[in-house]
Write an enzyme that holds these catalytic residues in place. Structure first.
Site: not given
Length: 434
Positions: A221, A249, A303, A326, A353
């Site tokens: 992240k 991400d 997502e 998603d 996701h």
């Protein structure tokens, strides 16, 4: 048991897990999520129940629950036979209500609710047929699969005839791919070591544990602090080595130029892709980012993409390299099928996701459907895995050597244990009284 099963009532639950206490799931946008589910149970006049949920992050779950109440009531009194004989029409029970549609259309809380309810119907049908959801769908003929899809708004990108052609081309060899899935499972990557709020020591420990479990692809992240991202990327790359794969991400936190500039500083660590670099609604922004960074790194998103129409535009604009469906952001299984088929036509790999609560349980079925019926390849394909909250499900995911083991129990794998529902229902559950 005949297919005269009738839905007699429903139950909607606001289920919240206090994951923010340990910063599980923390990222640049979602700093303290409490993984939650707006959860629905469709009861019948038999022993079977249909379970469905949509994933949320704590506050706001009650909004989704209210939307589920508005939709689930439409299914009371309907038989499973009448619902499953035309799954496109069943999907449109939720998306076609002219008054409820006004608070969408086909996006936001009402669409999250659509996913929960429609997925509950699929869960009920798969249980009735004594098949896991992926097997229920992969056993369908190409014509039956296409009949589940609402092609409204996407025929400029994918027509029913084109969808049929894709499915028919893969039909003769689908049993070979099913055999591979049953024997080998579906390849996975892990985000469990990459949460933004974790300490360096915890990241190192979790990477080591993941390597021991067979994982060789990791996600970090990013997006809160550039120097911290560079330092953490260096740490992770040192831990996983040059042969492993790293992705990053940003969870939508950047403006377009900011994403380009920030990612240039992370390129030395060889990220495969940048996920959610900017607003999920900004199709042209994603295209601009991709143009600036390709081929040094690639762009992934999905997502938070609200429906098949935005996915269509991303494909048409050449804005993404990876499609991250998603399972309950769009309107359930039916809409997912249309996105898988569009991704195939535009030659964009599907890398779903699957963090949160219940998403791994859900999306393992969708990846199997994609491989067996649609993409017919594992090249550039993998499925996210996060090691959180699986203990609350009757049929939790099973991982082996960094791969998802194909689920075999009837249904969509999303049914939670009753004791977990009771304990974590907000605000009355015992876990919220502490």
């Amino acid at each position: 048991m005949t297919q005269t099963l009738t839905i007699t009532k429903y139950e909607v639950l606001d289920v919240r897990f206090p994951t923010s206490k340990h910063l599980d799931g923390s990222d640049a946008m979602n700093k303290d999520p409490d993984y939650s589910a707006a959860y629905v149970i469709l009861y019948t006049d038999g022993a079977l129940e249909g379970h469905g949920m949509t994933f949320t992050c704590g506050r706001g779950t009650e909004v989704c629950c209210s939307a589920i109440e508005a939709l689930a009531s439409k299914f009371v009194g309907k038989t499973l036979a009448e619902l499953t004989q035309d799954m496109r029409a069943t999907h449109q029970i939720c998306t076609g209500d002219s008054q409820l549609r006004w608070i969408g259309p086909e996006k936001g809380a009402i669409h999250l609710a659509t996913a929960a309810v429609i997925n509950a119907v699929w869960d009920l049908w798969a249980k009735h047929e004594k098949k896991p959801l992926w097997k229920l769908i992969t056993d369908m003929t190409p014509e039956q699969v296409v009949a589940c899809i609402d092609f409204r708004y996407i025929t400029d990108a994918l027509t029913p005839d084109e969808a049929l052609e894709i499915l028919k081309a893969n039909e003769p060899t689908k049993h070979e791919r099913e055999k591979i899935m049953l024997e080998q499972g579906y390849p996975a990557y892990t985000t469990s070591a990459g949460w933004l709020g974790y300490s360096d020591d915890k990241v190192r420990r979790l990477i080591k544990e993941a390597r021991e479990q067979g994982f060789n692809v990791f996600k970090q992240k990013v997006g809160s602090d550039r120097e911290q991202d560079i330092r953490r990327a260096r740490l992770i790359r040192e831990e996983i080595g040059d042969d492993a794969t790293l992705m990053v991400d940003a969870n939508q936190v950047w403006d377009v130029q900011e994403a380009i500039d920030w990612m240039k500083d992370l390129l030395p660590f060889k990220p495969l892709f940048i996920e959610e670099p900017t607003s999920p609604d900004d199709v042209l922004g994603h295209a601009t980012i991709r143009k600036a960074l390709y081929p040094h790194t690639k762009v992934a998103t999905g997502e938070h993409i609200q429906n098949r129409i935005i996915f269509k535009q991303l494909f048409q604009a050449g804005a993404i390299d990876y499609c991250q469906i998603d399972s309950c952001r769009v309107g359930g299984v039916n809409e997912i099928l249309s996105i898988l088929l569009m991704a195939k036509k535009f030659n964009v790999p599907v890398v779903p996701h699957a963090g949160g609560v219940g998403l791994c349980e859900y999306v393992q079925h969708l990846s199997l459907i994609d491989y067996i019926l649609v993409s017919a390849t594992l090249e550039d394909r993998m499925l996210e895995y996060v090691d959180h909250l699986h203990e609350h499900f009757l049929e939790p995911v099973i991982m082996k050597d960094g791969r998802y083991v194909a689920p075999l129990a009837p249904g969509y794998s999303i049914e939670m244990k009753r004791e977990s529902l009771d304990a974590y229902t907000f605000p009355t559950g015992s876990q919220h009284q502490v």
